[in-house]
Structures are given as structure tokens and as C-alpha cells.
Design an enzyme around this catalytic site. Structure first.
Site: not given
Ligand code: NAP
Length: 290
Positions: A97, A172, A241
């Protein structure tokens, strides 16, 4: 069957590489902490590589499953990076990701070497021998996505092609904005139930039998019910993140993500409170102790 270099044997990478080996692909593995790659090579009859550069020599397909943008960029462009060692026409598939900008940058660098880069991040949970629980969000040229399908199908199903380079990475972040909202909502609601005198497992049983019974709520049941007692599935710091990347993307795309902002703030507080390497469900424990 393909000759695959697999870079990154973390919580996701290890079961994914295991599923590729079980499907009969020929693997060379690299991991920053070499012991994990050595153990994998011994256990699965794979080749061990000491650097990304060494790993990709002779591979038709390179798969990366690394923590974040810096790790991915380093694996390709760092001092021992894969880029100069890619053979002609190698298919490079990143499943981490990361930001769409990073995959587009790598896509251009890889194209300069006569190879193709796909972003193909995954959503779902994975354990060895349960490949079908992952959904793969693929992006890049149609011909390359079709060429990748037999390998990707050993890792997950469906494989959904979303268009040009970067759209898999973007999708995503879209999905994870929702996943981490759910994590935040379940965390605070569970603590509310407990403060009202409702037993944690009883409250969770209601979650699982109510309108909010999404697969994510099921995957995390044990982690929410027994905080700190079950293996970490997804580090809280990685959730933060994801939300930082989603907010940066939203700014570029001109979209508002007000809930994401609040969810990130909560995750950052929990990380600063000592939960960075705990499972993201530990947000509930942080709120319980606050
Ligand atoms: P993880 O368990 O923390 O593993 C991270 C991997 O990246 C390890 O192989 C680690 O190597 C490597 N790494 C970290 N920093 C590095 C650096 N600076 N240079 C080189 N390698 C580095 O993470 P994960 O849960 O497997 O997640 C991997 C990716 O998949 C992340 O982008 C995550 O957001 C995404 N993802 C995770 C899940 C999930 O449920 N866990 C689901 C979907 C997607 P070491 O072994 O040496 O630490």
C-alpha cells in the site's frame, strides 16, 4: 509456472509467498532481515537472495510486498536496488500500500529498462492456503495485467483491473479510508458498550450479528476481544501511514476526507502512546486507558 523474485516477507508477504510456492512457482526471496528469507528458502525449496538486485536476476516476474513508499523505492533504486538487474520484459508487480505517485515514478523507471510495472495492492486477510480471501486491485497496461493474472490468481481472487498505472494504489487508499474508519468506529463503540456495563464478548456478538457485520469486523474479533493476546495482523503505524497517503491523495484530487482526518489523529495519538507496533485494533485499548 513463473520464475518469481519475491521481495518482502512481512506479515502479508510471508503467507503470499507461501501460496505462490504451493502453487508451484519457482521463487527467489529477499527480505531486509535476511533470517526470514533464509528460513523461507529452507522451508519451501526457494532460492535465498542477499539483495533485491541479486533476487531479480533471471526472474520473469518481480513481486514487492513492502511496508511503505521509502522501502519500495529503495528496493528498486537504492544501492542494491533491482532496477539495473531486471531482465528484458520482466513484469514488476507491487502489491504494497503506497502512493500512486510512487508507483507511477517506478513505472516510468521500469519502462526505461524495457519492462512493465503494475500496481496491484490487496485487500482482505491472508493466511497460507487461503489465497482466495484477497481482492487484487490491478492497474497498468491491459496486456500486462492479463499476463500477470495466472500469478495473481495464486494470491487472490477477484483481480479487478482499474485502468492506468496508479489507479490500483489510489483504489487501495480509498478502501483503506473505509477500513480504518471501521476500525476507529468499532474501537470507540466497543469501549462505550463496556462503560455501559455490557460484556465485551456480548457486545462483539451483537456487532457480528448486526448491520455492521462487515468481513473486517469478523477478522478482528479475537484481536478486539483479547487485546495484546493474539498475533498482530496489521500494525497500527501502517494504518496511520495509509491515512496520511489517503489525505495527500485527497488533496491532489480535490476531495474532502473529514472522517479520515479524525481517524488519523486518533491513530497518531495511540502510536505516540506506545501502540505503534500493536495491531490497529489496539486503538480500543488506547481509548479504554485514556
Ligand atoms: P510488516 O509485517 O510490517 O512487513 C513489512 C515488510 O517490509 C517486511 O518485509 C519488512 O522487512 C519490510 N520493510 C520495512 N521497512 C523496510 C525498509 N526500510 N527497507 C526494506 N524493507 C523494509 O507489514 P505487512 O503487514 O506485511 O504489510 C506490507 C504492506 O502490505 C504494507 O504496505 C501494508 O500497508 C500492506 N497491507 C497489509 C495488510 C495486512 O493485513 N497486514 C493488508 C493489506 C495490505 P523486515 O522483515 O526486515 O522488517
Amino acid at each position: 509456472m513463473a520464475t518469481i523474485a519475491f521481495l518482502g516477507l512481512g506479515r502479508m508477504g510471508l503467507p503470499m509467498a507461501t501460496n505462490l510456492a504451493a502453487a508451484g512457482h519457482e521463487l527467489t526471496v529477499w527480505n531486509r532481515s535476511a533470517a526470514k528469507a533464509e528460513r523461507f528458502a529452507t522451508d519451501h525449496g526457494a532460492k535465498f537472495a542477499g539483495t533485491p538486485r541479486e533476487a531479480v536476476g533471471g526472474a520473469a516476474v518481480v513481486i514487492t510486498m513492502l511496508a511503505a513508499d521509502d522501502a519500495l523505492l529503495d528496493a528498486y533504486t537504492g544501492p542494491d536496488g533491482a532496477l539495473p538487474a531486471l531482465g528484458a520484459d520482466t513484469l514488476c508487480i507491487d502489491m504494497s500500500t503506497v502512493s500512486p505517485g510512487t508507483v507511477q515514478r517506478l513505472s516510468a523507471l521500469v519502462a526505461d529498462r524495457g519492462c512493465t510495472f503494475l500496481d496491484a495492492p490487496v485487500s482482505g486477510s491472508v493466511a497460507a492456503a487461503t489465497a482466495a480471501t484477497l481482492t487484487i486491485m490491478a492497474a497498468g497496461p491491459t496486456e500486462a495485467v492479463d499476463r500477470a493474472r495466472p500469478v495473481l490468481r495464486s494470491l487472490g481472487d477477484p483481480v479487478i483491473h482499474l485502468g492506468d498505472s496508479g489507479r490500483g494504489a489510489a483504489m487501495k487508499l480509498v478502501v483503506n479510508a473505509i477500513v480504518h474508519s471501521l476500525n476507529g468506529a468499532v474501537s470507540e463503540a466497543l469501549v462505550l458498550a463496556e462503560r455501559c456495563g455490557i460484556e465485551r464478548t456480548a457486545a462483539y456478538a451483537v456487532f457480528l450479528n448486526s448491520a455492521i457485520a462487515a468481513p473486517f469486523v469478523g477478522y478482528r474479533q479475537e484481536a478486539f476481544e483479547k487485546p495484546g493476546e493474539v498475533p498482530v495482523a496489521f500494525r497500527l503505524e501502517l494504518a496511520a501511514k495509509d491515512l496520511r497517503l489517503a489525505l495527500a491523495l485527497a488533496e491532489q484530487a480535490g476531495a474532502a476526507l473529514p472522517q479520515t482526518r479524525v481517524n488519523l489523529e486518533q491513530l497518531e495519538r495511540a502510536a505516540a502512546g506506545g501502540y505503534a507496533d500493536a495491531d490497529e485494533s489496539a486503538l480500543a485499548d488506547y481509548l479504554r486507558r485514556s
